[in-house]
Enzyme design. Structure first.
Site, PDB file in Angstrom:
ATOM      1  N   ASP A   1       1.950  -9.112   8.572  1.00  0.00           N
ATOM      2  CA  ASP A   1       1.146  -9.454   7.406  1.00  0.00           C
ATOM      3  C   ASP A   1       0.875 -10.938   7.348  1.00  0.00           C
ATOM      4  OD1 ASP A   1       3.069  -7.111   5.459  1.00  0.00           O
ATOM      5  OD2 ASP A   1       1.207  -6.821   6.571  1.00  0.00           O
TER       6      ASP A   1
ATOM      7  N   ASP B   1      -3.591   0.082   9.445  1.00  0.00           N
ATOM      8  CA  ASP B   1      -2.391  -0.036   8.626  1.00  0.00           C
ATOM      9  C   ASP B   1      -2.284   1.107   7.632  1.00  0.00           C
ATOM     10  OD1 ASP B   1      -0.997  -2.923   6.986  1.00  0.00           O
ATOM     11  OD2 ASP B   1      -0.247  -1.603   8.561  1.00  0.00           O
TER      12      ASP B   1
END
Lengths: 472, 251
Positions: free
Chosen positions: A393, A191
């Protein structure tokens, strides 16, 4: 009574923390009821291609195997993300939408169906196959429609997004333990790279979307603000959009001169308590807040790729696309509103509008689609209000907490607090750095750290005391 | 048993917590953030204590005494630091309030934040010490400890959890008031009461100790709540109940 600051500050953060908490709660409940010790045989998936963990393997074998699994998984996700970027680049949005619709349908119908069957089996609920099929397919179809294609009451859309995230996360908890932890850390690392490096796929996607002022094809949970009365979101139709545009323009012209006042009066504004940088997120029409740098994050590109066989589904992440409702259309000469900063999957889904501090930021306006030209098109990336958090997420936070649930409730709570703290820290960084940020790294690192601290130290300490009925 | 007893114990242990949360805290988002932040701070202090004491566990009964004393002392130190940090936060909030053309935080707001912080502390305690064990009560059968044959273990835990939740929540309110008004007696009351409550729970280690231990802890809770109520009433309640008056009450 005049609303004090306590009523206003933190509203948007809570509007994100609440669905994250609900998703985690769903996953923890499913894990606790269906598979409390992680004994379910893990299904084969992409995340286990390189190494199939056995309980009897040695420590180094497990660690090495898990690392290999994680690397393979991250590579596959990277490749798929680049494919997504390519598709977006060549404007195959239809193709993307259809694909994502199919993925969402698969998640809701197939994964959701399997979870439902497990519940039915566990509680001996009397239901026949035909009813079950009809219900499942309807549930999934409405879900796909709500998330991608039509406009439904926001709660329905949000609810379905949370359910999709929970189902995917529950599926991920089926992975073996070591693989799960190393995978989480690897995804957090990915990420950071994908969002912050200039050539990272997510960064590219975001930049392209900004340039073209199109919507990013991404699954994003959007916490809609409460619109004040008189500024309702009209039903979706091109006429309605024009109406909305006009209404907005009137407002914007009125408010153009004194944005500060609007902010002050907006009951929706929320801010982080940061003295120098007042970060105010406000929805809707009356705000003109523009960050100097557009913060756009893309929902992490994780694509659901169903594996053909007998239904073993791979992990996932979807880049899903949410219909953005345009609530601001601007002429060239009216101040464009910046909106939304879609968040990278890794990025905090906080789309903030930042109040432009006179001395340190210049207002930059992003043109949004002109009403005349784009009546029938989707609004661009800058046009919706509300905080957003990528569904990826949700998934990874819930995986962490779900895996913690397989040990003990204490670890669950410790990880939950850690993740929420990480989310808060990311928001603060967002306010400071003013650019798209990955939401995973801080939360996942805190979460993993707290899991091991809780498991190794806290658990024996507290259990010893509470089993002796000693409380502090 | 099962689900019925599980829900029953949940309501005993966490019912007031849920009620206070839903009525006083949920309407204001900032207070929810205060709950989470306070819970996190308490968790960190507990982890710190557990790292130190892990090596001595499982140990003999006498180990509990120093363990309890040091852990409570650590928590009280953290409480004072929490208060100091809160003052800084309040300054930032007031700056923000000016920008947003809203009134600065007044005494009642401060008490609300104190309540929220206390709920965070109490709820975290309740989850770690109480609910993580009580969740087992939703399974079949029950459990009795050797030292307490009079009540099921889960019931004792639930009652203790309730009492400690109340104690911790209202001790925080007393703390904020004590440091606001610089009242030394109140400042002293807080750690003393916390120690007394923790030591009272040590009585549970003795055979049949829970007959005495549980009422003692509830006595502490009653004293805490009474004292807190008296303080708040004297400060706030004795004036007219006009909301405007309350709003204007400055720090």
């Amino acid at each position: 009574m005049e609303k004090g600051i306590l009523d206003v500050v933190g509203g948007e953060i809570i509007s994100l923390v609440t669905p994250v908490s609900i998703c985690m709660f769903l996953v923890v409940s499913m894990v606790h009821i269906l598979d409390p010790h992680g004994e379910d045989k893990p299904i084969s998936s992409i995340a286990m291609m390189a190494y199939n963990e056995q309980a009897s393997d040695s420590f180094s074998e497990k660690l090495g195997g898990a690392l290999l699994n994680a690397i393979v998984f991250v590579l596959i996700v990277t490749v798929v993300t680049f494919m997504l970027v390519a598709l977006f680049y060549y404007r195959c949005t239809r193709c993307l939408k259809v694909y994502m619709g199919m993925s969402a349908f698969t998640v809701l119908a197939w994964m959701g169906g399997i979870v439902a069957v497990q519940f039915i089996r566990l509680y001996s609920i009397p239901v026949d196959v035909v009813t079950f099929l009809i219900c499942t397919i309807n549930f999934a179809s409405v879900g796909v429609a709500a998330v991608f294609f039509t406009r439904m009451p926001i709660l329905v859309t949000q609810g379905y997004l949370v359910v999709i995230g929970a189902l995917v996360a529950f599926w991920f908890t089926k992975l073996p333990e070591w693989t799960t932890w190393i995978l989480l850390l690897a995804m957090a690392g990915y990420d950071v790279v994908a969002v912050l490096t200039p050539r990272g796929p997510l960064n590219l996607l975001v930049e392209m979307a900004i340039e073209r002022d199109e919507e990013i094809p991404a699954l994003i949970y959007e916490a809609r603000p409460n619109y004040p009365s008189g500024v309702q979101m009209p039903p979706p139709s091109s006429d309605a959009q024009t109406t909305r545009v006009r209404r907005w323009r009137r407002n914007s012209q009125a408010s153009n001169a004194r944005p500060d006042t609007e902010l002050g009066e907006s009951s929706r504004s929320a801010s982080n308590a940061h003295p120098e940088t007042t970060l105010i997120s406000s929805e809707g029409d009356s705000q003109i807040l523009v960050p100097a740098v557009p913060e756009v994050g893309i929902l992490g590109s994780r694509l659901i790729s169903p594996v053909g066989e007998a239904g073993s589904l791979n992990a996932v992440s979807t880049v899903m696309h949410e219909n953005q409702v345009s609530d601001s259309h601007l002429d060239d000469d009216t101040a464009p509103l910046v909106q939304r900063h879609a968040q990278s999957s890794a990025s905090t889904g906080i789309s903030d509008r930042v109040e432009a501090e006179a001395d340190d930021r210049s207002r930059r306006l992003h043109g949004t689609s002109q009403p005349a030209e784009e009546d029938n098109e989707e609004p661009g990336i800058g046009t919706s209000g509300g905080l957003k958090l990528g569904l990826g997420d949700f998934v990874f936070y819930s995986v962490l907490v779900g895996r913690a649930a397989m040990y003990d409730l204490m670890t669950v709570y410790a990880c939950y607090l850690a993740i929420v703290a990480g989310l808060g820290a990311t928001l603060i960084l967002l306010a400071v750095w003013q650019r798209a940020l990955p939401a995973l790294p801080i939360s996942i690192s805190f979460g993993v750290l707290f899991y091991f601290l809780a498991r190794l130290f806290l658990d024996p300490f507290v259990l010893d005391m509470s089993t002796s009925l000693v409380f502090i | 048993m099962g689900l019925v007893s599980g829900s029953g114990y949940f309501l005993i242990a966490l019912g007031p917590a849920v009620t206070i949360f839903a009525s006083a805290i949920a309407p204001k988002p900032f207070l929810i953030l205060a709950v989470i932040a306070s819970a996190l701070v308490w968790l960190l202090s507990l982890i710190a204590a557990s790292i130190v004491w892990r090596a001595f566990l499982p140990g003999a009964d006498w180990v509990f005494l120093p363990m309890v004393v040091t852990t409570v002392a650590l928590q009280e130190v953290v409480r004072v630091l929490f208060w100091r940090y809160y003052l800084k936060l309040e300054k930032s909030l007031n700056v923000l309030a000016t920008k947003m053309r809203k009134p600065h935080l007044n005494y009642v707001d401060r008490l609300e934040i104190a309540l929220a912080s206390g709920v965070g502390h109490g709820a975290a305690h309740a989850v770690f010490f109480g609910w993580s064990v009580l969740i087992l009560a939703s399974g079949p059968a029950t459990y009795y400890t050797d030292t307490c044959k009079q009540m099921p273990y889960f019931l004792v835990t639930a009652l203790n959890t309730l009492a400690f939740f109340l104690i911790l929540t209202f001790l925080m309110v007393i703390t904020f008031n004590a440091y606001t008004k610089d009242e030394h007696s109140q400042q002293l009351f807080v750690p003393v009461m916390h120690f007394l409550a923790a030591l009272a729970s040590l009585v549970n280690l003795l055979p049949n100790g829970c007959i005495v231990g549980v009422p003692l802890v509830f006595l502490c809770a009653a004293v805490t709540m009474g004292y807190c109520g008296k303080i708040v009433w004297d400060s706030v309640g004795s004036s007219s109940l006009d909301p405007g008056d309350l709003q204007r009450r400055q720090l």
